[in-house]
Design an enzyme around this catalytic site. Structure first.
Site, PDB file in Angstrom:
ATOM      1  N   SER A  19      98.649  72.857   2.837  1.00 29.66           N
ATOM      2  CA  SER A  19      97.439  73.502   2.324  1.00 29.66           C
ATOM      3  C   SER A  19      96.350  73.448   3.375  1.00 29.66           C
ATOM      4  O   SER A  19      96.299  72.513   4.193  1.00 29.66           O
ATOM      5  CB  SER A  19      96.963  72.783   1.060  1.00 29.66           C
ATOM      6  N   TYR A  33      94.047  65.472  -3.325  1.00 32.61           N
ATOM      7  CA  TYR A  33      94.937  66.548  -2.875  1.00 32.61           C
ATOM      8  C   TYR A  33      94.930  66.655  -1.351  1.00 32.61           C
ATOM      9  O   TYR A  33      95.995  66.719  -0.711  1.00 32.61           O
ATOM     10  CB  TYR A  33      94.486  67.863  -3.501  1.00 32.61           C
TER      11      TYR A  33
END
Length: 251
Positions: A148, A161
């Site tokens: 990501s 995250y």
């Protein structure tokens, strides 16, 4: 167009984690359409069966594995079962992931920290541990991990995250460095960027999903990284910019 061009993964075995929805499902279908026999893992039996129907419709076949990625012993059993049945693995797509809590670091409960850490990072290490021997048996083993853009930012409230995705990138790059000169295995990463998925909708609930690329689009980029013809290792493909990032060689 020859059969090899139309189905460049004919006869190859591909394991996809988190294959029941979003990018994972789209990738499983893309690999199947390219000729691979897809080993699809996911937590929901019904969703796996729907995926199987879609794969069969492409003329390919699949092996369904109901598996919670947090079942680390189950990952080990899967590696053993694949060895017994196939003796090798050609492709690993580590896609399963969770967003985790969107809250200040100091306010995250330990159990909420451990969730994304185990799913996004530790489970992928367990996959490496179980699948490395099988991928080394392939004449062109390929591993792709879904990262990501958050891994390269320090955005407020995204700590759990972002930290796990940054760790995943170092994990994959380390594996790439360890295998670079001793096997045909190539290990790479992909940053999908903003994609029309359930996770994205949770992170940005006010965003119009129709403005985002569909999972099927990024699945084609993942497919390209899985081909025997893709011979780079330790790189990150940035889907938003359609560019390949090469990291500095380790000292």
């Amino acid at each position: 167009m020859t059969d090899t061009q139309a189905r460049p993964l004919e006869g190859r075995l591909a394991l996809v984690t988190g294959a029941t929805r979003g990018i994972g499902r789209a990738t499983a279908l893309a690999l199947a359409e390219a000729g691979a026999h897809v080993i699809a893992t996911g937590r929901t039996q019904g969703a796996l069966e729907e995926l199987d129907d879609a794969i069969v419709a492409t003329g390919a076949t699949a092996t369904l594995v109901p598996l919670d990625i947090l079942d680390f012993a189950g990952i080990d059993r899967l590696g053993g079962a694949l060895f017994e049945r196939f003796g090798k693995l050609d492709i690993l797509v580590g896609n399963a992931g969770v967003l985790g809590p969107m809250t200040p670091l100091a306010q995250i409960e330990p159990k909420d920290w451990e969730g994304p850490l185990n799913v996004n990072l530790t489970a992928n290490w367990r996959l490496i541990r179980s699948m490395d021997p099988l991928l080394r048996q392939s004449d062109a083993g390929r591993a792709v991990f879904v990262s990501s853009g958050a891994a390269h930012k320090a955005r407020a409230f995204w700590g759990a995250y972002a930290v796990t995705k940054a760790g995943l990138e170092v994990l994959a790059r380390t594996w790439a460095a360890e295998t670079a000169n001793i096997s045909a295995l190539k290990v790479n990463l992909i940053n999908p960027g903003p994609i029309r998925t359930r996770m994205r909708a949770r992170a940005f609930p006010s965003e119009d999903p129709s403005t985002l690329p569909a999972p099927e689009e990024v699945a084609q980029a993942i497919l390209a990284l899985c081909l025997p013809s893709f011979t780079q290792t330790g790189t990150l493909y940035d889907f938003p910019t359609r560019s390949l990032k090469e990291f500095p060689a380790p000292a």
